[in-house]
Scaffold this motif. Structure first.
Motif, PDB file in Angstrom:
ATOM      1  N   SER A 153      21.587  39.880  40.971  1.00 36.14           N
ATOM      2  CA  SER A 153      22.417  41.059  41.208  1.00 36.14           C
ATOM      3  C   SER A 153      21.834  42.218  40.403  1.00 36.14           C
ATOM      4  O   SER A 153      21.045  42.021  39.489  1.00 36.14           O
ATOM      5  N   GLN A 154      22.228  43.418  40.734  1.00 30.44           N
ATOM      6  CA  GLN A 154      21.632  44.594  40.106  1.00 30.44           C
ATOM      7  C   GLN A 154      21.959  44.638  38.616  1.00 30.44           C
ATOM      8  O   GLN A 154      23.115  44.621  38.223  1.00 30.44           O
ATOM      9  N   GLY A 155      20.926  44.682  37.774  1.00 30.30           N
ATOM     10  CA  GLY A 155      21.099  44.753  36.327  1.00 30.30           C
ATOM     11  C   GLY A 155      21.245  43.405  35.658  1.00 30.30           C
ATOM     12  O   GLY A 155      21.282  43.323  34.439  1.00 30.30           O
ATOM     13  N   CYS A 156      21.361  42.327  36.420  1.00 32.62           N
ATOM     14  CA  CYS A 156      21.548  40.989  35.862  1.00 32.62           C
ATOM     15  C   CYS A 156      20.587  40.003  36.518  1.00 32.62           C
ATOM     16  O   CYS A 156      20.308  40.098  37.708  1.00 32.62           O
ATOM     17  N   TYR A 157      20.123  39.059  35.728  1.00 35.96           N
ATOM     18  CA  TYR A 157      19.319  37.975  36.281  1.00 35.96           C
ATOM     19  C   TYR A 157      20.229  37.027  37.060  1.00 35.96           C
ATOM     20  O   TYR A 157      19.967  36.675  38.197  1.00 35.96           O
ATOM     21  N   ARG A 158      21.333  36.618  36.420  1.00 31.80           N
ATOM     22  CA  ARG A 158      22.404  35.853  37.064  1.00 31.80           C
ATOM     23  C   ARG A 158      23.720  36.417  36.565  1.00 31.80           C
ATOM     24  O   ARG A 158      23.805  36.935  35.460  1.00 31.80           O
ATOM     25  N   GLN A 159      24.769  36.285  37.361  1.00 26.94           N
ATOM     26  CA  GLN A 159      26.054  36.877  37.009  1.00 26.94           C
ATOM     27  C   GLN A 159      27.182  35.973  37.487  1.00 26.94           C
ATOM     28  O   GLN A 159      27.165  35.484  38.614  1.00 26.94           O
ATOM     29  N   ALA A 160      28.168  35.757  36.622  1.00 30.08           N
ATOM     30  CA  ALA A 160      29.390  35.046  36.995  1.00 30.08           C
ATOM     31  C   ALA A 160      30.435  36.098  37.344  1.00 30.08           C
ATOM     32  O   ALA A 160      30.669  37.024  36.574  1.00 30.08           O
ATOM     33  N   VAL A 161      31.040  35.956  38.519  1.00 33.67           N
ATOM     34  CA  VAL A 161      32.020  36.931  38.991  1.00 33.67           C
ATOM     35  C   VAL A 161      33.274  36.181  39.423  1.00 33.67           C
ATOM     36  O   VAL A 161      33.194  35.196  40.162  1.00 33.67           O
ATOM     37  N   CYS A 162      34.431  36.651  38.964  1.00 33.48           N
ATOM     38  CA  CYS A 162      35.723  36.107  39.394  1.00 33.48           C
ATOM     39  C   CYS A 162      36.544  37.231  39.997  1.00 33.48           C
ATOM     40  O   CYS A 162      36.576  38.338  39.451  1.00 33.48           O
ATOM     41  N   GLN A 163      37.208  36.937  41.114  1.00 29.51           N
ATOM     42  CA  GLN A 163      38.052  37.920  41.797  1.00 29.51           C
ATOM     43  C   GLN A 163      39.442  37.339  41.974  1.00 29.51           C
ATOM     44  O   GLN A 163      39.606  36.133  42.190  1.00 29.51           O
ATOM     45  N   GLY A 164      40.428  38.221  41.899  1.00 31.79           N
ATOM     46  CA  GLY A 164      41.809  37.781  42.077  1.00 31.79           C
ATOM     47  C   GLY A 164      42.727  38.952  42.299  1.00 31.79           C
ATOM     48  O   GLY A 164      42.298  40.106  42.391  1.00 31.79           O
ATOM     49  N   SER A 165      44.028  38.646  42.392  1.00 33.28           N
ATOM     50  CA  SER A 165      45.047  39.678  42.578  1.00 33.28           C
ATOM     51  C   SER A 165      45.944  39.712  41.346  1.00 33.28           C
ATOM     52  O   SER A 165      46.427  38.663  40.886  1.00 33.28           O
ATOM     53  N   ALA A 166      46.156  40.910  40.816  1.00 34.54           N
ATOM     54  CA  ALA A 166      47.061  41.084  39.683  1.00 34.54           C
ATOM     55  C   ALA A 166      48.492  41.083  40.214  1.00 34.54           C
ATOM     56  O   ALA A 166      48.809  41.786  41.181  1.00 34.54           O
ATOM     57  N   LEU A 167      49.343  40.287  39.606  1.00 27.66           N
ATOM     58  CA  LEU A 167      50.716  40.137  40.078  1.00 27.66           C
ATOM     59  C   LEU A 167      51.714  40.404  38.962  1.00 27.66           C
ATOM     60  O   LEU A 167      51.447  40.128  37.791  1.00 27.66           O
ATOM     61  N   LYS A 168      52.865  40.925  39.346  1.00 30.08           N
ATOM     62  CA  LYS A 168      53.999  41.062  38.435  1.00 30.08           C
ATOM     63  C   LYS A 168      55.056  40.077  38.940  1.00 30.08           C
ATOM     64  O   LYS A 168      55.780  40.339  39.892  1.00 30.08           O
ATOM     65  N   VAL A 169      55.121  38.902  38.298  1.00 25.36           N
ATOM     66  CA  VAL A 169      56.053  37.849  38.704  1.00 25.36           C
ATOM     67  C   VAL A 169      57.334  38.029  37.909  1.00 25.36           C
ATOM     68  O   VAL A 169      57.304  38.125  36.688  1.00 25.36           O
ATOM     69  N   THR A 170      58.462  38.103  38.606  1.00 20.89           N
ATOM     70  CA  THR A 170      59.733  38.362  37.925  1.00 20.89           C
ATOM     71  C   THR A 170      60.493  37.100  37.587  1.00 20.89           C
ATOM     72  O   THR A 170      61.308  37.095  36.687  1.00 20.89           O
ATOM     73  N   GLY A 171      60.236  35.998  38.247  1.00 22.40           N
ATOM     74  CA  GLY A 171      61.018  34.773  37.986  1.00 22.40           C
ATOM     75  C   GLY A 171      60.225  33.720  37.252  1.00 22.40           C
ATOM     76  O   GLY A 171      60.206  32.570  37.657  1.00 22.40           O
ATOM     77  N   GLN A 172      59.578  34.066  36.146  1.00 21.84           N
ATOM     78  CA  GLN A 172      58.782  33.054  35.420  1.00 21.84           C
ATOM     79  C   GLN A 172      59.633  32.259  34.498  1.00 21.84           C
ATOM     80  O   GLN A 172      60.440  32.625  33.772  1.00 21.84           O
TER      81      GLN A 172
END
Length: 134
Positions: A115-134
């Protein structure tokens, strides 16, 4: 004839000394009065963000989606330490905490090569959530 070089030598030695400022004695160091040391308050840590990997865990809980978040860890060169998925996941959780989220639904984590600027790169993707009933 011998006098001319001696005069020039004498003038050149004294001519440079006229450019400098006169010597000023330095005052001795005076210790400051004893005061109580100032203690900086530690930076507030963001609230912990829970990581969900399965959507079934969220079925019974009301939540609001705050947007996409990602985290990355870069291996700059072949000699650098390899990218770590756990570090990328942690950085994703920190970004979610900055968005005032208290949970993240993980979509994927992967290692990307060249990837650009890196030899190898670890990438994680997700959705930020506001959970009200924890």
């Amino acid at each position: 004839m011998r006098v001319v070089p001696l005069c020039l030598l004498a003038l050149s030695l004294t001519g440079c000394s006229l450019l400098h400022k006169p010597y000023k004695p330095v005052e001795p160091f005076k210790p400051a009065a004893q005061t109580e040391p100032v203690r900086a308050k530690p930076a507030p840590r963001p609230a912990p963000v829970k990581l969900y990997t399965d959507t079934n865990d969220l079925l019974s809980k009301p939540f609001r989606d705050l947007g996409e978040v990602y985290g990355e860890d870069c291996q700059v060169s072949r000699q650098s330490s390899p990218p770590n998925i756990n570090t990328a996941r942690k950085r994703m959780q920190i970004r979610a905490a900055n968005m005032k989220a208290n949970a993240v639904l993980l979509h994927q984590c992967e290692i990307v090569s060249n990837s650009q600027g890196c030899y190898r790169q670890a990438v994680c993707q997700g959705s930020a959530l506001k959970v009200t009933g924890q």
